[in-house]
Design a protein around this motif. Sequence first.
Motif, PDB file in Angstrom:
ATOM      1  N   ALA A   1     -29.347   4.888 -11.074  1.00 25.12           N
ATOM      2  CA  ALA A   1     -29.293   4.055  -9.868  1.00 25.12           C
ATOM      3  C   ALA A   1     -27.842   3.794  -9.469  1.00 25.12           C
ATOM      4  O   ALA A   1     -27.515   3.799  -8.278  1.00 25.12           O
ATOM      5  N   GLU A   2     -26.966   3.599 -10.444  1.00 24.97           N
ATOM      6  CA  GLU A   2     -25.546   3.400 -10.134  1.00 24.97           C
ATOM      7  C   GLU A   2     -24.953   4.650  -9.494  1.00 24.97           C
ATOM      8  O   GLU A   2     -24.196   4.556  -8.530  1.00 24.97           O
ATOM      9  N   PHE A   3     -25.275   5.830 -10.039  1.00 26.78           N
ATOM     10  CA  PHE A   3     -24.804   7.080  -9.427  1.00 26.78           C
ATOM     11  C   PHE A   3     -25.264   7.184  -7.982  1.00 26.78           C
ATOM     12  O   PHE A   3     -24.487   7.489  -7.091  1.00 26.78           O
ATOM     13  N   ARG A   4     -26.545   6.958  -7.759  1.00 27.95           N
ATOM     14  CA  ARG A   4     -27.115   7.099  -6.414  1.00 27.95           C
ATOM     15  C   ARG A   4     -26.452   6.142  -5.429  1.00 27.95           C
ATOM     16  O   ARG A   4     -26.040   6.536  -4.339  1.00 27.95           O
ATOM     17  N   HIS A   5     -26.330   4.886  -5.812  1.00 29.84           N
ATOM     18  CA  HIS A   5     -25.729   3.897  -4.917  1.00 29.84           C
ATOM     19  C   HIS A   5     -24.234   4.140  -4.728  1.00 29.84           C
ATOM     20  O   HIS A   5     -23.688   3.853  -3.666  1.00 29.84           O
ATOM     21  N   PHE A   6     -23.570   4.670  -5.755  1.00 33.97           N
ATOM     22  CA  PHE A   6     -22.144   4.988  -5.635  1.00 33.97           C
ATOM     23  C   PHE A   6     -21.930   5.996  -4.511  1.00 33.97           C
ATOM     24  O   PHE A   6     -21.066   5.820  -3.655  1.00 33.97           O
ATOM     25  N   TYR A   7     -22.738   7.063  -4.493  1.00 40.04           N
ATOM     26  CA  TYR A   7     -22.569   8.080  -3.461  1.00 40.04           C
ATOM     27  C   TYR A   7     -23.143   7.665  -2.113  1.00 40.04           C
ATOM     28  O   TYR A   7     -22.695   8.142  -1.079  1.00 40.04           O
TER      29      TYR A   7
END
Length: 153
Positions: A11-17
Motif C-alpha cells: 500500500a505504501e508503494f502504491r500510494h507513493f507512486y
Amino acid sequence: MYIEPVTGIIAEFRHFYQMMPVRPLSARAQAFWMFLLYRANAAYWQFPLQIQLNEIAGALRLSRSSVQRARDELTRQGYLLYETDPGHRTVKYYLISNVRPHSMMTAESMLAGTKNYKALGDHKNGQPAPMPMLPKKKSRKKGKEEDKHDDDQ
C-alpha cells in the motif's frame, strides 16, 4: 482523495507512486526512499533507522552530496524526517506514511495484516521472536512421536 484502509509495504508503494503527480520527486530521491523502505522492512519497522550516509551512497551508487540533496528533497516534500548527531556518523531516519499522511510509519501499521504479527510483535531488544516450531508427526507405530517434520522428508 479516498484513502483505503489497507496497510503494509505494498500500500505504501502504491500510494507513493500515486502521489508523484502531486508531489514529484527526482529519480535519486525515489531511489533513496525505496532504499529506506527496504531497510525499514528488514529491521521489522523499528524506528528510527540508524544508517550511515556512506552506506546509503554506496548502496545507491551516488555521491554523498547527491544523497544529501535527495534526503533534503524528501524532507521538503513530506516523505521523511531525519536527525543528525554531530558526535556520530549515523543519521536517524523516520519515514512518513503515504497511506496515512502526517503520521509516521510504525510496526503496528506495517505488520497488521501479516499472519505472524503476534510473533513479530513480541520481540525484545529489537530482535524478532523465534518462529514457532512445526508440530511433530505421530508415527504409525503405536502413536509414538517422531522428530521428523513435514519438510524433512
